[in-house]
Design a protein around this motif. Structure first.
Motif, PDB file in Angstrom:
ATOM      1  N   SER A  82       0.874  -1.174   0.000  1.00 14.26           N
ATOM      2  CA  SER A  82       0.000   0.000   0.000  1.00 14.26           C
ATOM      3  C   SER A  82       0.908   1.220   0.000  1.00 14.26           C
ATOM      4  CB  SER A  82      -0.893   0.020   1.239  1.00 14.26           C
ATOM      5  OG  SER A  82      -1.748  -1.102   1.229  1.00 14.26           O
ATOM      6  N   HIS A 116       1.411   5.616  -0.997  1.00 19.22           N
ATOM      7  CA  HIS A 116       0.840   6.947  -1.231  1.00 19.22           C
ATOM      8  C   HIS A 116       1.980   7.827  -1.734  1.00 19.22           C
ATOM      9  CE1 HIS A 116      -1.091  10.802   0.643  1.00 19.22           C
ATOM     10  NE2 HIS A 116      -1.121  10.817  -0.666  1.00 19.22           N
ATOM     11  N   HIS A 117       1.876   8.302  -2.961  1.00 16.85           N
ATOM     12  CA  HIS A 117       2.927   9.148  -3.543  1.00 16.85           C
ATOM     13  C   HIS A 117       2.676  10.583  -3.107  1.00 16.85           C
ATOM     14  CE1 HIS A 117       5.793  10.894  -6.248  1.00 16.85           C
ATOM     15  NE2 HIS A 117       6.120   9.684  -6.693  1.00 16.85           N
ATOM     16  N   ASP A 159      -0.053  12.636  -5.125  1.00 19.07           N
ATOM     17  CA  ASP A 159      -1.184  12.298  -4.257  1.00 19.07           C
ATOM     18  C   ASP A 159      -1.909  11.033  -4.721  1.00 19.07           C
ATOM     19  OD1 ASP A 159      -2.509  12.811  -1.835  1.00 19.07           O
ATOM     20  OD2 ASP A 159      -4.216  13.677  -2.909  1.00 19.07           O
ATOM     21  N   GLU A 160      -1.263  10.235  -5.551  1.00 18.98           N
ATOM     22  CA  GLU A 160      -1.837   8.957  -5.971  1.00 18.98           C
ATOM     23  C   GLU A 160      -1.668   7.932  -4.857  1.00 18.98           C
ATOM     24  OE1 GLU A 160      -1.079   8.600 -10.666  1.00 18.98           O
ATOM     25  OE2 GLU A 160       0.729   8.891  -9.475  1.00 18.98           O
ATOM     26  N   LYS A 161      -2.617   7.013  -4.791  1.00 20.31           N
ATOM     27  CA  LYS A 161      -2.569   5.923  -3.826  1.00 20.31           C
ATOM     28  C   LYS A 161      -2.793   4.619  -4.568  1.00 20.31           C
ATOM     29  CE  LYS A 161      -4.261   8.875  -0.168  1.00 20.31           C
ATOM     30  NZ  LYS A 161      -5.361   9.247   0.682  1.00 20.31           N
ATOM     31  N   THR A 185       0.785   1.814   5.135  1.00 17.47           N
ATOM     32  CA  THR A 185       0.923   2.497   3.851  1.00 17.47           C
ATOM     33  C   THR A 185       2.180   3.344   3.852  1.00 17.47           C
ATOM     34  OG1 THR A 185      -1.463   2.570   3.510  1.00 17.47           O
ATOM     35  CG2 THR A 185      -0.153   4.147   2.266  1.00 17.47           C
ATOM     36  N   GLN A 200       4.631   6.217   2.513  1.00 20.37           N
ATOM     37  CA  GLN A 200       4.612   7.480   1.790  1.00 20.37           C
ATOM     38  C   GLN A 200       5.854   7.490   0.914  1.00 20.37           C
ATOM     39  OE1 GLN A 200       4.418  10.502   4.875  1.00 20.37           O
ATOM     40  NE2 GLN A 200       2.189  10.408   4.912  1.00 20.37           N
TER      41      GLN A 200
END
Length: 175
Positions: free
Chosen positions: A31, A33-34, A38-40, A95, A97
């Motif tokens: 999982s 989160h860029h 802001d893509e997940k 998740t 980052q």
């Protein structure tokens, strides 16, 4: 035979043939989160010893150079390092980052001109490196966990609040 005995018997016989999958057979899920786009994404990239081709394609796109949209094949061992670190941390659903993944040579050159600490032959340019953090975990703890794996490079950047992970030779740097 009363109802309780019948239900107990049914449950015990139904549960017997089901065996837990060994850790090597479990689906490996990441999982992510860029932080720049802001893509997940949450994707099962490997099941047992088999990498999932479609999932790797999604991850390659997710790890693209967000400045140029250039995409390369990311070393699947990098995904394994990310997965194994979060398992050792005890949170398989955590998740990451993502701060930096693939960098085109053009982007890397620009960053070298404008930032300190960007390597001329960065493994980011070959799809072998990623800069990460977790929102609720110290980067020091993340670094220590990655170092304990003894796989690839681990760079620690506490002032910038991230850890660099790569699939190069085993080494470490930073404060």
């Amino acid at each position: 035979m009363n109802r309780r005995h019948f239900l107990g018997l049914a449950l015990s016989t139904a549960a017997a043939p089901v065996l837990a999958k060994s850790p090597s057979e479990r689906p490996r899920v990441l999982s992510l989160h860029h932080m720049h786009t802001d893509e997940k994404i949450a994707v099962t990239y490997r099941i047992g010893d088999r990498y999932q081709r479609a999932a790797l394609g999604k991850l390659n796109h997710f790890f693209r150079d967000f400045r140029t949209d250039d995409v390369v094949a990311i070393d699947p061992q990098l995904f394994d390092i990310l997965y194994d670190v979060k398992l050792r941390l005890g949170d398989p659903d955590a998740t990451y980052q993502i701060l930096s993944a693939y960098r085109s040579p053009r982007t890397n050159a620009m960053l070298r001109r404008t930032s300190r600490g960007v390597a001329k032959k960065s493994l980011h340019m070959t799809g072998q490196a990623v800069d990460v953090r977790f929102p609720d975990l110290s980067t020091r703890h993340l670094r220590d966990t990655a170092v304990a794996l003894s796989r690839g490079g681990v760079g620690y950047y506490p002032r910038s609040n991230f850890v660099h992970l790569d699939t190069g030779t085993v080494r470490r740097w930073g404060a």
